[in-house]
Every structure is written in structure tokens, then in C-alpha cells.
Design a protein around this motif. Structure first.
Motif, short mmCIF file in Angstrom:
data_model
loop_
_atom_site.label_atom_id
_atom_site.label_comp_id
_atom_site.label_asym_id
_atom_site.label_seq_id
_atom_site.Cartn_x
_atom_site.Cartn_y
_atom_site.Cartn_z
N ASP A 1 -20.44 -8.94 4.73
CA ASP A 1 -21.38 -10.06 4.79
C ASP A 1 -22.80 -9.68 4.40
OD1 ASP A 1 -19.47 -11.90 5.68
OD2 ASP A 1 -19.70 -11.21 7.74
N ASP A 2 -23.06 -8.40 4.27
CA ASP A 2 -24.39 -7.91 3.94
C ASP A 2 -24.34 -7.38 2.51
OD1 ASP A 2 -27.04 -7.21 4.30
OD2 ASP A 2 -26.68 -5.94 6.04
N PHE A 3 -25.31 -6.60 2.09
CA PHE A 3 -25.29 -5.99 0.77
C PHE A 3 -24.65 -4.61 0.86
CE2 PHE A 3 -29.08 -4.47 2.82
CZ PHE A 3 -29.19 -3.15 2.42
N VAL A 4 -24.18 -4.10 -0.27
CA VAL A 4 -23.68 -2.73 -0.38
C VAL A 4 -24.55 -2.03 -1.42
CG1 VAL A 4 -21.74 -1.25 -1.04
CG2 VAL A 4 -21.32 -3.34 0.26
N SER B 1 -21.94 -10.58 -6.68
CA SER B 1 -22.99 -10.22 -7.63
C SER B 1 -23.19 -8.71 -7.62
CB SER B 1 -24.30 -10.92 -7.27
OG SER B 1 -24.79 -10.46 -6.03
N GLU B 2 -23.68 -8.20 -8.74
CA GLU B 2 -24.01 -6.77 -8.85
C GLU B 2 -25.36 -6.66 -9.56
OE1 GLU B 2 -22.43 -2.64 -10.89
OE2 GLU B 2 -20.96 -4.17 -10.32
N THR B 3 -26.35 -6.15 -8.85
CA THR B 3 -27.68 -5.96 -9.42
C THR B 3 -27.92 -4.49 -9.65
OG1 THR B 3 -28.50 -7.90 -8.22
CG2 THR B 3 -30.15 -6.35 -9.06
N PRO C 1 -21.36 -13.26 -9.94
CA PRO C 1 -19.95 -13.17 -9.57
C PRO C 1 -19.04 -13.96 -10.50
CG PRO C 1 -21.23 -14.30 -7.84
CD PRO C 1 -22.17 -13.91 -8.92
N GLY C 2 -17.80 -13.48 -10.58
CA GLY C 2 -16.78 -14.21 -11.32
C GLY C 2 -16.65 -13.83 -12.77
N ASN D 1 -19.53 -10.26 0.04
CA ASN D 1 -18.17 -10.59 -0.36
C ASN D 1 -17.39 -10.96 0.91
OD1 ASN D 1 -15.69 -10.83 -1.60
ND2 ASN D 1 -15.47 -8.67 -2.09
N PRO D 2 -17.78 -12.08 1.56
CA PRO D 2 -17.23 -12.41 2.87
C PRO D 2 -15.73 -12.72 2.86
CG PRO D 2 -18.58 -14.21 2.05
CD PRO D 2 -18.76 -13.05 1.11
N GLU D 3 -15.19 -13.10 1.70
CA GLU D 3 -13.76 -13.39 1.63
C GLU D 3 -12.93 -12.15 1.31
OE1 GLU D 3 -13.36 -16.64 -1.12
OE2 GLU D 3 -14.79 -17.85 0.01
N GLY D 4 -13.59 -11.03 1.02
CA GLY D 4 -12.87 -9.79 0.76
C GLY D 4 -12.08 -9.79 -0.54
#
Length: 137
Positions: free
Chosen positions: A50-53, A71-73, A102-103, A123-126
Motif C-alpha cells: 500500500d506504500d511505495f517501494v 507506476s515506476e518513477t 501502470p498498465g 500495488n494494493p491488489e498484488g
């Protein structure tokens, strides 16, 4: 903790005023991933989050491609990074950043060398990343 209140422990501290993650070396992924090196800093992107990685990685005359549902920054620290997604390409130099939304498939390559910090959005839905592809430039 020393007298100045500085944490020197390699353990992660959570639920306090500060979360701390001790330094880890960048590791070559090896095998099919050749000269790509990476380290995840605050979490490993498995399952839902639920947070950032946060991660650090390098490309040394190579390219990486993947599809991700988050998303990926990328923020470039050194070198030059090229990113392509959905027909659009950007070239990043130190201090530049770009987000692949995303996507879609993101393709990242460094003709010579690039060192980046990357932030994955929640990515809360995994949902899993896939379509991994490594190549040398």
C-alpha cells in the motif's frame, strides 16, 4: 542508539517517528540478467503493498523491459538512461526523472551506464509484473 540518539542498527525500525533501513550492496542479478544490478531498500515488491517501494539499480550497456501494474518513477543519479513506453521515449541525465504509468511495458536502457533510484507506486491488489526481458546494448 548512541548518546546523540543516532540509530546504528541494521534492523528496520517501524511504528516510530523514523523508519530506518541500513545500507545494502547493489547485487548483480546474474544469470539471464547479465549486467543489471539492483537492491530494494525499504521492501521487496512481492504480493500487495500500500506504500511505495524504493530501490537503487544500475544498467551497464544493457536494457531491461517489463510490464508492471504499478507506476515506476526513475530518478537518474549518474549516467544516461533511456525509457520507452507505449511509443514514447525520453532520455534522462543526472537529476532528471520520469514515470512509467501502470498498465504498460516499460523499456529502460543505458547505452553506456546509468545509476538510478526507482520508486514503485502502490500495488494494493498484488498484481504481478511480467514480460521480463534483458538484453545487452
Amino acid at each position: 542508539m548512541n548518546d546523540a540518539g543516532t540509530i546504528h542498527s541494521p534492523a528496520v525500525t517501524t511504528g516510530n517517528a523514523i523508519d530506518f533501513w541500513a545500507a545494502k550492496p547493489l547485487e548483480a542479478l546474474g544469470g539471464d540478467y547479465g549486467r543489471l544490478r539492483c537492491r530494494f531498500i525499504n521492501a521487496h515488491p512481492v504480493g500487495s503493498w500500500d506504500d511505495f517501494v524504493l530501490s537503487e539499480w544500475t544498467l551497464d550497456s544493457c536494457a531491461w523491459e517489463d510490464f508492471h501494474p504499478h507506476s515506476e518513477t526513475a530518478f537518474v543519479l549518474e549516467g544516461e538512461l533511456h525509457i520507452e513506453s507505449q511509443g514514447k521515449t525520453v532520455v534522462l541525465r543526472p537529476g532528471d526523472s520520469a514515470r512509467v504509468n501502470p498498465g504498460g511495458v516499460g523499456r529502460y536502457w543505458a547505452p553506456v551506464y546509468a545509476r538510478m533510484v526507482t520508486i514503485y507506486g502502490p500495488n494494493p491488489e498484488g498484481l504481478e509484473s511480467h514480460s521480463f526481458k534483458y538484453s545487452e546494448v
